[in-house]
Enzyme design. Structure first.
Site, PDB file in Angstrom:
ATOM      1  N   LEU A 147      30.293 -61.427  -8.722  1.00 50.80           N
ATOM      2  CA  LEU A 147      31.045 -60.837 -10.275  1.00 50.80           C
ATOM      3  C   LEU A 147      30.475 -61.512 -11.266  1.00 50.80           C
ATOM      4  O   LEU A 147      29.922 -62.026 -11.535  1.00 50.80           O
ATOM      5  CB  LEU A 147      32.682 -61.821  -9.852  1.00 50.80           C
ATOM      6  CG  LEU A 147      33.379 -61.145  -8.223  1.00 50.80           C
ATOM      7  CD1 LEU A 147      34.041 -63.219  -8.476  1.00 50.80           C
ATOM      8  CD2 LEU A 147      33.398 -60.837  -7.954  1.00 50.80           C
TER       9      LEU A 147
ATOM     10  N   LYS B  15      21.260 -65.256  -3.728  1.00 55.68           N
ATOM     11  CA  LYS B  15      22.448 -65.263  -5.014  1.00 55.68           C
ATOM     12  C   LYS B  15      21.363 -65.500  -5.991  1.00 55.68           C
ATOM     13  O   LYS B  15      21.668 -65.054  -7.362  1.00 55.68           O
ATOM     14  CB  LYS B  15      22.832 -66.171  -4.658  1.00 55.68           C
ATOM     15  CG  LYS B  15      24.251 -67.216  -5.730  1.00 55.68           C
ATOM     16  CD  LYS B  15      24.814 -66.032  -6.528  1.00 55.68           C
ATOM     17  CE  LYS B  15      25.621 -65.596  -8.376  1.00 55.68           C
ATOM     18  NZ  LYS B  15      26.856 -65.347  -8.364  1.00 55.68           N
TER      19      LYS B  15
ATOM     20  N   PHE C 277      21.267 -53.205 -16.978  1.00 57.92           N
ATOM     21  CA  PHE C 277      20.734 -54.645 -17.607  1.00 57.92           C
ATOM     22  C   PHE C 277      19.611 -54.454 -18.495  1.00 57.92           C
ATOM     23  O   PHE C 277      18.463 -55.163 -17.687  1.00 57.92           O
ATOM     24  CB  PHE C 277      19.901 -55.730 -16.761  1.00 57.92           C
ATOM     25  CG  PHE C 277      21.976 -56.228 -16.372  1.00 57.92           C
ATOM     26  CD1 PHE C 277      23.377 -55.463 -16.034  1.00 57.92           C
ATOM     27  CD2 PHE C 277      21.860 -57.597 -16.251  1.00 57.92           C
ATOM     28  CE1 PHE C 277      24.001 -55.842 -15.767  1.00 57.92           C
ATOM     29  CE2 PHE C 277      23.202 -58.183 -16.116  1.00 57.92           C
ATOM     30  CZ  PHE C 277      24.491 -57.717 -16.184  1.00 57.92           C
TER      31      PHE C 277
ATOM     32  N   CYS D  85      25.818 -69.001 -15.960  1.00 58.30           N
ATOM     33  CA  CYS D  85      25.931 -67.805 -14.847  1.00 58.30           C
ATOM     34  C   CYS D  85      23.977 -68.287 -14.809  1.00 58.30           C
ATOM     35  O   CYS D  85      22.896 -68.675 -14.365  1.00 58.30           O
ATOM     36  CB  CYS D  85      26.432 -66.599 -13.676  1.00 58.30           C
ATOM     37  SG  CYS D  85      27.968 -67.183 -13.817  1.00 58.30           S
TER      38      CYS D  85
HETATM   39  C1  UGA Z   1      26.675 -62.568 -13.688  1.00 58.23           C
HETATM   40  C2  UGA Z   1      25.839 -61.570 -12.425  1.00 58.23           C
HETATM   41  O1  UGA Z   1      25.572 -60.504 -13.959  1.00 58.23           O
HETATM   42  C3  UGA Z   1      26.928 -61.618 -11.318  1.00 58.23           C
HETATM   43  O2  UGA Z   1      26.295 -60.746 -10.683  1.00 58.23           O
HETATM   44  C4  UGA Z   1      27.050 -63.469 -10.319  1.00 58.23           C
HETATM   45  O3  UGA Z   1      28.547 -63.694 -10.403  1.00 58.23           O
HETATM   46  C5  UGA Z   1      27.744 -64.218 -11.566  1.00 58.23           C
HETATM   47  O4  UGA Z   1      26.241 -63.760 -13.555  1.00 58.23           O
HETATM   48  C6  UGA Z   1      27.783 -65.173 -11.310  1.00 58.23           C
HETATM   49  O5  UGA Z   1      26.721 -65.997 -11.014  1.00 58.23           O
HETATM   50  O6  UGA Z   1      28.544 -65.910 -11.327  1.00 58.23           O
HETATM   51  P1  UGA Z   1      27.978 -62.766 -15.676  1.00 58.23           P
HETATM   52  O7  UGA Z   1      27.892 -64.105 -16.567  1.00 58.23           O
HETATM   53  O8  UGA Z   1      30.003 -62.810 -15.742  1.00 58.23           O
HETATM   54  O9  UGA Z   1      27.455 -61.675 -14.785  1.00 58.23           O
HETATM   55  O10 UGA Z   1      27.748 -61.624 -16.941  1.00 58.23           O
HETATM   56  P2  UGA Z   1      26.488 -60.389 -16.769  1.00 58.23           P
HETATM   57  O11 UGA Z   1      27.424 -59.356 -16.912  1.00 58.23           O
HETATM   58  O12 UGA Z   1      25.623 -60.441 -16.191  1.00 58.23           O
HETATM   59  O13 UGA Z   1      26.056 -61.015 -18.600  1.00 58.23           O
HETATM   60  C7  UGA Z   1      25.366 -62.372 -18.736  1.00 58.23           C
HETATM   61  C8  UGA Z   1      24.677 -62.062 -19.969  1.00 58.23           C
HETATM   62  O14 UGA Z   1      23.601 -61.034 -20.015  1.00 58.23           O
HETATM   63  C9  UGA Z   1      25.386 -62.488 -21.370  1.00 58.23           C
HETATM   64  O15 UGA Z   1      24.908 -62.880 -22.047  1.00 58.23           O
HETATM   65  C10 UGA Z   1      25.032 -60.803 -21.103  1.00 58.23           C
HETATM   66  O16 UGA Z   1      25.776 -60.194 -22.469  1.00 58.23           O
HETATM   67  C11 UGA Z   1      23.386 -60.089 -21.504  1.00 58.23           C
HETATM   68  N1  UGA Z   1      23.304 -59.143 -20.981  1.00 58.23           N
HETATM   69  C12 UGA Z   1      23.646 -58.387 -19.916  1.00 58.23           C
HETATM   70  C13 UGA Z   1      22.456 -58.417 -22.226  1.00 58.23           C
HETATM   71  O17 UGA Z   1      21.920 -58.865 -22.935  1.00 58.23           O
HETATM   72  N2  UGA Z   1      22.406 -57.510 -21.435  1.00 58.23           N
HETATM   73  C14 UGA Z   1      22.414 -55.953 -20.492  1.00 58.23           C
HETATM   74  O18 UGA Z   1      21.720 -55.342 -20.227  1.00 58.23           O
HETATM   75  C15 UGA Z   1      23.416 -57.213 -19.977  1.00 58.23           C
END
Ligand code: UGA
Length: 432
Positions: free
Chosen positions: A153, A207, A252, A263
């Site tokens: 998630l 994971k 991403f 995470c």
């Molecule tokens: C992440 C994973 O995407 C989930 O699949 C996983 O279940 C979760 O960790 C977990 O291990 O519980 P999350 O931390 O909620 O989810 O958020 P993301 O949407 O993945 O973003 C993480 C970071 O990456 C944020 O700082 C976001 O701004 C950054 N990000 C994301 C970018 O800078 N660029 C992108 O293209 C995508």
């Protein structure tokens, strides 16, 4: 099926509520009595779009209950999900498994009939083996089965991610457990989710490898963005140009501030630490961690340039401070290092976030929360778009211009540089 979720944090609460919505009887358990009492009243401890409605609906129809009596809840259930936190150990980089092992001990002393015990928390390879050892000290092995079923998630998209997952990963050597897990997930499998059955250790590693890979992808595009800034290229063009190659994929690949949240920073550290333990050097992930840690300094250097090296007494406004949009989560958000660093240099910081004022900045000098971000933009010397909330996407800067020119540093590339310039804004983005 009768399920028990141990821990009503992000993973436990969202998956518990969603499982009840699929027709199961779910007990969500937590030690925190206040949290349990609040949940019974429909007060949700986290900001997650759509969650409140689902909690209220399923609590009313009695498929979802909340309790702080772990022993009773285990006894009443067939399937037990361990959803407690696995934070980074203080002063180290490996995962702290205290809460996992405590849960295992509690389960061991409450098993009254066959139970499937599932780790949904993110746990290092071989944790399932350890849980099995702990429980088998008290209970014979034919009375329980330990399975790994990691959660994928994303905060802010959690309900959708649960309901329409790309894949469901289940790690177990036992046929019976695999069949029960397949039945539990059958409503999602019939909607198109792939069911991946692996060994328990493989599921645990999947994971971490998934999160580490995504963190690598983001760090890769962030570094390409640095090169774009030196060569007059728009990184968005590069993301599209490489992302359309199906072997790479377009998701991403958004360049921005350092990745944060509960995470990626924690899991990238934990996987390298596990690998070190097994005498394997995950050098790529180690350099991702380093690059991400340096990213806020690079972005602050750009702020310094934008303000012509005169940060002292400059009014800097942050739009959004959480680590991403649609969450109130501040964990490892890059604003936590950037704001104090600018305050130290004498800047006058204000910030607005749709999820309200943050305790993290209460004691930082010269930092205040703004309720009205539009008038704050007007007053600022520099507006930094730190988090990509929809609220900021349609701001008409032309209407906010007063005597001085507005300067915007868009760290999420949510605006078109041309449109911004046409609106009379001095505009800077990431990698463009
Ligand atoms: C992440 C994973 O995407 C989930 O699949 C996983 O279940 C979760 O960790 C977990 O291990 O519980 P999350 O931390 O909620 O989810 O958020 P993301 O949407 O993945 O973003 C993480 C970071 O990456 C944020 O700082 C976001 O701004 C950054 N990000 C994301 C970018 O800078 N660029 C992108 O293209 C995508």
């Amino acid at each position: 099926m009768k399920l028990c979720m141990i821990g009503t944090g992000y993973v436990g609460l969202v998956s518990g509520v969603c499982f009840s919505d699929l027709g199961n009887d779910v007990i969500c358990v937590d030690k925190d009595l206040k949290k349990i009492e609040d949940l019974k009243k429909g007060i949700i401890p986290i900001y997650e779009p759509g969650l409140e409605e689902l909690v209220i609906k399923n609590y009313k129809n009695k498929r979802l209950t909340f309790s702080n009596n772990l022993k009773e809840s285990i006894k009443k259930s067939d399937v037990i999900f361990i959803c407690v936190g696995t934070p980074t150990k203080k002063g180290g980089s490996s995962a702290d498994l205290t809460q996992i092992y405590n849960a295992a001990k509690e389960i061991a002393s409450s098993i009254n009939k066959f139970k499937i015990i599932i780790t949904k928390s993110t746990v290092p390879v071989t944790t399932g083996d350890e849980i099995e050892k702990i429980i088998s000290k008290k209970v014979s092995k034919n009375k329980f089965s330990v399975v790994s079923n990691p959660e994928f998630l994303r905060e802010g998209e959690a309900i959708r991610d649960f309901t329409y997952p790309d894949r469901i990963v289940v790690g177990t050597h036992e046929k019976k457990s695999n069949q029960i897990m397949k039945n539990l997930y059958s409503p999602l499998i019939s909607k198109g989710a792939s069911y991946v059955h692996t060994s328990r250790r493989a599921a645990e590693l999947i994971k971490y490898a998934a999160n580490a890979f995504l963190a690598t992808k983001i760090t890769f595009i962030n570094e390409i963005a640095n090169l774009c800034e030196q060569t007059g290229i728009n990184v968005e063009d590069v993301s599209i140009g490489i992302g359309l190659d199906k072997r790479i994929g377009g998701r991403f690949l958004r360049a921005g501030p350092a990745y944060g949240g509960s995470c990626f920073p924690k899991d990238t550290k934990a996987i390298t630490s596990t690998a070190d333990k097994f005498k394997t050097n995950l050098s790529v992930i180690k350099s991702v961690i380093k690059s991400n840690e340096k990213r806020s300094i690079l972005l602050l250097n750009r702020v310094n340039k934008i303000l012509q090296k005169k940060i002292k007494n400059k009014k800097i406004l942050f739009l959004g401070v959480t680590f991403k949009a649609n969450t109130d989560d501040m964990r490892d958000s890059s604003s936590l290092s950037m704001i104090p660093a600018l305050s130290k240099k004498g800047a006058l910081i204000s910030y607005y976030d749709p999820t309200g004022e943050k305790k993290e900045f209460k004691k930082v000098k010269n930092v205040k929360f703004e309720k009205d971000f539009k008038s704050a933009i007007r007053e600022s010397d520099l507006t930094i778009v730190h988090t990509e909330w929809n609220d900021f996407k349609s701001i008409n800067f032309k209407l906010l211009l007063n005597r001085k020119k507005l300067t915007v540093y868009d760290m999420r590339n949510i605006y078109s540089p041309n449109k911004m310039r046409k609106q009379g804004v001095r505009y800077f983005g990431i990698g463009r």
